[in-house]
Scaffold this active site. Sequence first.
Site, PDB file in Angstrom:
ATOM      1  CG  HIS A 118       0.623  37.524 -47.301  1.00 51.55           C
ATOM      2  ND1 HIS A 118      -0.116  37.685 -48.454  1.00 51.55           N
ATOM      3  CD2 HIS A 118      -0.222  37.851 -46.289  1.00 51.55           C
ATOM      4  CE1 HIS A 118      -1.345  38.061 -48.163  1.00 51.55           C
ATOM      5  NE2 HIS A 118      -1.428  38.182 -46.842  1.00 51.55           N
TER       6      HIS A 118
ATOM      7  CG  HIS B 265       0.531  42.125 -48.136  1.00 51.96           C
ATOM      8  ND1 HIS B 265       0.970  41.275 -47.160  1.00 51.96           N
ATOM      9  CD2 HIS B 265      -0.723  42.487 -47.786  1.00 51.96           C
ATOM     10  CE1 HIS B 265       0.030  41.149 -46.243  1.00 51.96           C
ATOM     11  NE2 HIS B 265      -1.012  41.860 -46.605  1.00 51.96           N
TER      12      HIS B 265
ATOM     13  CB  CYS C  99     -15.064  43.149 -38.368  1.00 48.06           C
ATOM     14  SG  CYS C  99     -13.550  42.270 -38.833  1.00 48.06           S
TER      15      CYS C  99
ATOM     16  CB  CYS D  10     -13.354  45.148 -41.735  1.00 41.95           C
ATOM     17  SG  CYS D  10     -13.816  43.521 -42.170  1.00 41.95           S
TER      18      CYS D  10
ATOM     19  CB  CYS E 207     -15.967  39.602 -39.904  1.00 39.70           C
ATOM     20  SG  CYS E 207     -15.384  40.399 -41.404  1.00 39.70           S
TER      21      CYS E 207
ATOM     22  CG  HIS F 201     -11.127  39.861 -41.732  1.00 41.99           C
ATOM     23  ND1 HIS F 201     -11.776  41.019 -42.066  1.00 41.99           N
ATOM     24  CD2 HIS F 201      -9.868  39.977 -42.202  1.00 41.99           C
ATOM     25  CE1 HIS F 201     -10.943  41.817 -42.704  1.00 41.99           C
ATOM     26  NE2 HIS F 201      -9.781  41.207 -42.811  1.00 41.99           N
TER      27      HIS F 201
ATOM     28  CE  LYS G 144      -9.990  34.680 -46.868  1.00 44.13           C
ATOM     29  NZ  LYS G 144     -11.164  35.278 -46.297  1.00 44.13           N
TER      30      LYS G 144
ATOM     31  CE  LYS H  52       0.069  36.692 -38.901  1.00 42.92           C
ATOM     32  NZ  LYS H  52       0.036  37.737 -37.908  1.00 42.92           N
TER      33      LYS H  52
HETATM   34  N1  MSP Z   1      -4.678  49.104 -45.426  1.00 47.98           N
HETATM   35  C1  MSP Z   1      -5.686  48.584 -46.278  1.00 47.98           C
HETATM   36  C2  MSP Z   1      -5.665  49.296 -47.605  1.00 47.98           C
HETATM   37  C3  MSP Z   1      -5.840  50.759 -47.535  1.00 47.98           C
HETATM   38  S1  MSP Z   1      -5.712  51.512 -49.094  1.00 47.98           S
HETATM   39  C4  MSP Z   1      -6.166  53.060 -48.848  1.00 47.98           C
HETATM   40  C5  MSP Z   1      -5.464  47.091 -46.502  1.00 47.98           C
HETATM   41  N2  MSP Z   1      -4.247  46.639 -46.239  1.00 47.98           N
HETATM   42  S2  MSP Z   1      -3.808  45.105 -46.338  1.00 47.98           S
HETATM   43  O1  MSP Z   1      -2.416  45.099 -45.988  1.00 47.98           O
HETATM   44  O2  MSP Z   1      -4.667  44.280 -45.549  1.00 47.98           O
HETATM   45  O3  MSP Z   1      -4.032  44.643 -47.788  1.00 47.98           O
HETATM   46  C6  MSP Z   1      -3.433  45.314 -48.846  1.00 47.98           C
HETATM   47  C7  MSP Z   1      -3.752  44.662 -50.157  1.00 47.98           C
HETATM   48  O4  MSP Z   1      -3.303  43.314 -50.171  1.00 47.98           O
HETATM   49  C8  MSP Z   1      -5.231  44.622 -50.509  1.00 47.98           C
HETATM   50  O5  MSP Z   1      -5.415  45.080 -51.836  1.00 47.98           O
HETATM   51  C9  MSP Z   1      -5.588  43.177 -50.445  1.00 47.98           C
HETATM   52  O6  MSP Z   1      -6.541  42.838 -51.403  1.00 47.98           O
HETATM   53  C10 MSP Z   1      -4.267  42.544 -50.817  1.00 47.98           C
HETATM   54  N3  MSP Z   1      -4.232  41.163 -50.392  1.00 47.98           N
HETATM   55  C11 MSP Z   1      -4.127  40.654 -49.128  1.00 47.98           C
HETATM   56  N4  MSP Z   1      -4.202  39.292 -49.212  1.00 47.98           N
HETATM   57  C12 MSP Z   1      -4.352  38.924 -50.511  1.00 47.98           C
HETATM   58  C13 MSP Z   1      -4.302  37.710 -51.198  1.00 47.98           C
HETATM   59  N5  MSP Z   1      -4.254  36.556 -50.590  1.00 47.98           N
HETATM   60  N6  MSP Z   1      -4.296  37.777 -52.549  1.00 47.98           N
HETATM   61  C14 MSP Z   1      -4.240  38.940 -53.248  1.00 47.98           C
HETATM   62  N7  MSP Z   1      -4.263  40.096 -52.629  1.00 47.98           N
HETATM   63  C15 MSP Z   1      -4.577  40.121 -51.278  1.00 47.98           C
HETATM   64  O7  MSP Z   1      -6.395  46.409 -46.902  1.00 47.98           O
END
Ligand code: MSP
Length: 647
Positions: A18, A21, A126, A129, A144, A147, A300, A303
């Site tokens: 999304h 990411h 959690c 996390c 958590c 989350h 925020k 899902k």
């Molecule tokens: N797998 C771990 C990261 C491991 S790095 C060694 C992880 N993955 S994640 O898919 O959940 O998230 C990846 C990135 O997306 C994180 O930096 C997280 O901050 C970012 N984001 C997820 N949702 C977000 C928003 N709504 N806004 C901005 N970034 C956010 O965490």
Amino acid sequence: MSSYYLTTPIYYVNDHPHIGHIYTTLVADTIARYRRLCGDEVYFLTGTDEHGQKIERAAAERGIPPIELADEVVSRYHSLWAELGISHDDFIRTTEERHTRGVEAIVARIAATGDFYVSRHEGWYCAACENYYTEKELLPGHRCPDHEIETELRSEENVFFRLSKYQDRLLEWYDSEPCPVAPPSRANEVRQFVAQGLRDLSVSRATVEWAIPFPAHEGHTIYVWLDALSNYITALGYDGDEVGDLYRSLWQGDGVRLHLVGKDILRFHAVYWPAFLMSAGLPLPTTVWAHGWWLRDAQKISKTVGNIVRPDDLMKSFGTDSLRYFVLREMVFGQDASFSDEAFIDRYNSDLANDLGNTTSRLVTLSRRAFGDCLPPRRGAGGALATAAATAIAEYRRTMDEFAFSRALEALWRLLSQTNQYLVAHEPWKKLKDPAASGEVAEVLWNAMEAVRVVANGLLPFLPEKAPQVLAALGVEPGGELSALEWGGLPTGAELPAVTPIFPRIDKKAYLADAGDAPPVGKPAKKPKRQKKEAAEKPEMIQIDQFFETQLRVAEVKAAEAVPKSKKLIKLTVDVGEDSERTVVAGIAGQYEPEALVGRQVVIVANLQPAKLMGVESNGMVLAAEADGAPILLRPEKPVPNGTRVK
Ligand code: MSP
């Protein structure tokens, strides 16, 4: 040439990507492209985090093996990165053998320093996390803090890492110059967290099977964060003592080693990861940069709420570069930002379609008209506009170096606005046919187009597809170096291609109606609580030639029918003269019966890009006055031939 190694977090494969990411990856790509223009030896890594309970459970819910789920999501990431023009050099998956081997080597080095010990452990876990919490860290109901889901009380024997031993060294590291954690507000948070005292960290799991087995601890697997963080060096070929060339030059050299992360995972990157590296006796990253969160309509993204912003529809409707532009312009890097469809369209129409697209096409049209389809000959040294460009370039470079992307874009847009003011002051369109003014027209147009060339070169890291198109419209090749930003690069008198729209304007109302979230006629949209004021469309003055770009014509309605499943839309077949009929969709069903429209003359915008509304292609727009939110159709005072131009 110095090395510049930058990484994104590796993404979990339990869900499709999304906006949150893609954001980190878009920022990383913009930095990578900019540093390449600066002449650095850039290496850009991204990838996927595929082990752990979260993935195990998501796969079980789908009834497929975890690797199958991982393969599916990874292929989505690959295609998405290709669509978005991401220029990464490598994509690592934590299920790859090269990674597993590297993780085992890191674990062996930590074990050799005596920083692991086995102990029984009880805590609130959690699964999202993949982390334990103490009771006082939790929200009411043992939820958590991150989350907000319920945690589970678990007790197991684990391998522990002596994190507490590294407290002082970490604090010293944060005090080094320049501070390795950014922005400063985040560095303070991390410093405070560490200064409060660190507990040792459990780094093995007895209950998670989908993970790398913990060497010498049968029945245990490696904690997913120790596994995942290691990707930053396993991807460079770190393999214990046998390290590859990439590792040597990028991780052991004196260049930049930058991790870009979201604020939620800063602790893992700025506390655990450097501590693991200290223990293993390996170099540390030079910077960990934490950005803020994307919200949707100030809420925020989640899902459960169902307000996830997926990139797919936005890319389809607006193109990938518009999405890149929006996220980098709208978010002040480091702070939270809010996404809304309206803000997206406003930015697109005002910044891209109007300021950048229209300025470019107007200049090209004028120049082609005045100089026989060519650029003007160069006259003079650029005067005030050249000075404005020099100021903009300096600001752009400074802010790009500070990762203040929104300010870098503002600097370029300030130059565009100065270019438009310069044009208004000189009014070259009034002098096109005056041979005595030809020198002045050449100077004004050349300077204005040169300023746009500078802007487009500055946009290359942001808009890898569209910035070269703007340059091509001006008859120039994209510059491969930052020196292309300097004044004077526009050729003199070169041939100019005919104008094609680079950013066609979006009909905001039609888009929102089509997206199904337009307010019902007459009722204002309900704003979610705390929604920040969105950038309002600015009332801008336009030139007469801009007005004439819009073709208004009288048309006669030949047939009309309601669009199925729509409360507002009517499909009209209209005659626009010379026996040419076309379909136009109008949002007037609340006020008009389809049958009553047949035979009536209306006024339409005849040169609008086609748009699909509820699956029906509309080739124009019917003009209506809006009174109390209701459309009132315009018609000529007395009948005129169909197709008559309105001006
Ligand atoms: N797998 C771990 C990261 C491991 S790095 C060694 C992880 N993955 S994640 O898919 O959940 O998230 C990846 C990135 O997306 C994180 O930096 C997280 O901050 C970012 N984001 C997820 N949702 C977000 C928003 N709504 N806004 C901005 N970034 C956010 O965490």
